[in-house]
Design an enzyme around this catalytic site. Structure first.
Site, mmCIF file in Angstrom:
data_model
loop_
_atom_site.group_PDB
_atom_site.id
_atom_site.type_symbol
_atom_site.label_atom_id
_atom_site.label_comp_id
_atom_site.label_asym_id
_atom_site.label_seq_id
_atom_site.Cartn_x
_atom_site.Cartn_y
_atom_site.Cartn_z
ATOM 1 N N SER A 179 0.791 -1.224 0.000
ATOM 2 C CA SER A 179 0.000 0.000 0.000
ATOM 3 C C SER A 179 0.827 1.279 0.000
ATOM 4 O O SER A 179 0.373 2.300 -0.499
ATOM 5 C CB SER A 179 -0.964 -0.001 1.186
ATOM 6 O OG SER A 179 -0.296 -0.308 2.380
ATOM 7 N N HIS A 207 -5.253 -3.304 -2.813
ATOM 8 C CA HIS A 207 -4.852 -2.346 -3.854
ATOM 9 C C HIS A 207 -4.716 -2.956 -5.242
ATOM 10 O O HIS A 207 -4.453 -2.234 -6.205
ATOM 11 C CB HIS A 207 -3.545 -1.653 -3.454
ATOM 12 C CG HIS A 207 -3.674 -0.843 -2.205
ATOM 13 N ND1 HIS A 207 -4.184 0.434 -2.196
ATOM 14 C CD2 HIS A 207 -3.409 -1.151 -0.922
ATOM 15 C CE1 HIS A 207 -4.214 0.884 -0.960
ATOM 16 N NE2 HIS A 207 -3.745 -0.056 -0.162
ATOM 17 N N LYS A 239 -11.591 0.639 -1.980
ATOM 18 C CA LYS A 239 -10.554 1.271 -2.812
ATOM 19 C C LYS A 239 -11.051 1.336 -4.257
ATOM 20 O O LYS A 239 -11.902 2.163 -4.536
ATOM 21 C CB LYS A 239 -9.240 0.560 -2.588
ATOM 22 C CG LYS A 239 -8.659 1.093 -1.265
ATOM 23 C CD LYS A 239 -7.864 0.191 -0.443
ATOM 24 C CE LYS A 239 -7.572 0.882 0.891
ATOM 25 N NZ LYS A 239 -7.048 -0.016 1.896
HETATM 26 C C1 LIG Z 1 -6.993 -0.313 3.268
HETATM 27 C C2 LIG Z 1 -6.328 -1.623 3.521
HETATM 28 C C3 LIG Z 1 -6.871 -2.558 4.420
HETATM 29 C C4 LIG Z 1 -8.027 -2.211 5.313
HETATM 30 O O1 LIG Z 1 -9.218 -2.155 4.607
HETATM 31 P P1 LIG Z 1 -10.385 -1.209 5.203
HETATM 32 O O2 LIG Z 1 -11.584 -1.678 4.466
HETATM 33 O O3 LIG Z 1 -9.981 0.172 4.866
HETATM 34 O O4 LIG Z 1 -10.439 -1.476 6.671
HETATM 35 C C5 LIG Z 1 -6.268 -3.782 4.528
HETATM 36 N N1 LIG Z 1 -5.166 -4.085 3.813
HETATM 37 C C6 LIG Z 1 -4.602 -3.202 2.971
HETATM 38 C C7 LIG Z 1 -3.369 -3.591 2.218
HETATM 39 C C8 LIG Z 1 -5.155 -1.949 2.816
HETATM 40 O O5 LIG Z 1 -4.583 -1.056 2.007
#
Ligand SMILES: *Cc1c(COP(=O)(O)O)cnc(C)c1O
Length: 391
Positions: A179, A207, A239
């Protein structure tokens, strides 16, 4: 002052002195390439809305329709009476889209990761995690009771040495796309390695989902891996899908175990059904409008070409997360501030989110940016002296 208040106040003060204090922005508009902040229009290069779906009219309309039919909240956990038709339909669609027997919705990716790890692992097991894995994976591993072992980032040989030394059940856990660095895990190699060692592989594709692969099914599609290679897949709806929530996809026995045993599934209110209706609309857009991925790729190439001409040392990554390594936290913050003054939002990512000495600007591009906006970003980076600050 009580011990607690004293402890908190001094931790806050320390954080301030290290230039690590964080402040929340208060947006006054929907998510998009332009957002309003304190009455001012700003160009936004820090959201994870990679396909530009968060404010897409069809997704908004689906949310509205869902709310009219199913109300604002789900009213209960999935196992009591909070599991409605839209949840069920979205789960089936996600299972089909990822080519897996089943998928299970969670309110967030953080909850999905901790649920999967806590159900799968127990004392006596070993969980091996990439050093740069998301915090929720590390927390889930820590709370599971298994022995937690971290290996150097994307270092398959170091992982193999660790696996050779392990006795008992072991599980390897990685982000599909990291990320804060934007690079991808060597999934094909990891799948072959875990198969040889009879270990399970779990991939967090927050991602990669929607962005990578011919159909947008993510890192696993891009690497040509199936449910046998990677038994546990987690991806989020917050995302590329532009909504909120997450899912775990895998075998019948895996998903049914989560339903029965994951405490943060069983004892947590189901996401609003309307959000599942919106998620389904976003999934349809993702799979029907492949041009979004192609156009995003085009913007990324344009940005990287321009940054090269400006002498900006970008990491060698091809996705929408384009980190510009700065080093010191205060310098990264100053550069982000200089961009803000020029009307651009770019996040300065500092420890503890990234290792000490690797503060960076995390630039993200989305399919709703225009080429002209990418050029504005390049000009602003140039004007703000980004090349001078870069590590
Ligand atoms: C954003 C993210 C999460 C968490 O997901 P949420 O739905 O925002 O709680 C988990 N793993 C990665 C790699 C992320 O970027």
């Amino acid at each position: 002052m009580s011990e607690f208040a004293h402890r908190l106040a001094s931790a806050l003060e320390e954080r301030r002195q290290q230039h690590l204090y964080r402040e929340r922005l208060v947006l006054e508009s929907s998510q998009g390439p332009q957002v309003r902040l304190a009455g001012r229009e700003m160009l936004n290069f820090c959201s994870n809305d990679y396909l530009g779906l968060a404010a897409h009219p069809k997704v908004i309309e689906a949310l509205r329709r869902g709310a009219e039919e199913y109300g604002a909240g789900s009213g209960a956990s999935h196992l009591v009476c909070g599991h409605s038709r839209p949840h069920h339909t979205l789960e089936e669609a996600l299972a089909e889209f990822t080519g897996r027997p089943r998928a299970l919705l969670f309110g967030s990716g953080f909850a999905a990761n901790t649920a999967a790890l806590s159900v799968l692992l127990q004392a006596g097991d070993t969980v091996l995690q990439d050093r740069l894995n998301h915090a929720s994976l590390l927390d889930g591993g820590l709370h599971s009771g298994a022995r937690l072992s971290r290996f150097p980032h994307n270092d398959v040989e170091a992982l193999e040495r660790k696996l050779n030394a392990v006795s008992g059940p072991s599980m390897v856990v990685v982000d599909g796309v990291f990320s804060m660095d934007g690079d991808v895990a060597p999934l094909a190699q990891l799948a072959a390695l875990t198969r040889r060692h009879d270990a399970w592989l779990m991939v967090d594709d927050a991602h990669g989902f929607g962005v990578l692969g011919q159909r947008g099914a993510g890192s696993l599609e891009a690497a040509g891996l199936d449910c046998e290679d990677v038994p546990v897949l987690m991806a989020t709806l917050g995302k590329a899908l532009g909504c909120s929530g997450a899912f775990v996809a895998g075998s019948e026995v895996l998903v049914e175990s989560l339903v029965q045993f994951a405490r943060n599934y069983v004892y947590s209110t189901a996401m609003p059904p309307a959000l599942a209706v919106a998620g389904l609309a976003a999934l349809n857009l993702l799979s029907e409008e492949g041009w979004r991925r192609a156009y995003l790729q085009n913007l990324i190439a344009r940005f990287r070409r321009g940054a090269g001409q400006l002498g900006l040392p970008l990491a060698d990554v091809g996705g929408p997360i384009q980190p510009l390594l700065i080093g010191a936290a205060d310098e990264a913050l100053a550069l982000s501030q200089a961009l803000r003054e020029r009307g651009l939002l770019v996040g300065a990512i500092r420890p503890p989110t990234v290792p000490a000495g690797t503060a960076r600007l995390r630039i993200t591009l989305t399919a709703s940016h225009t080429e002209a906006q990418v050029d504005q970003l390049l000009d602003a980076l140039d004007n703000a002296g980004a090349a001078r600050h870069a590590a």
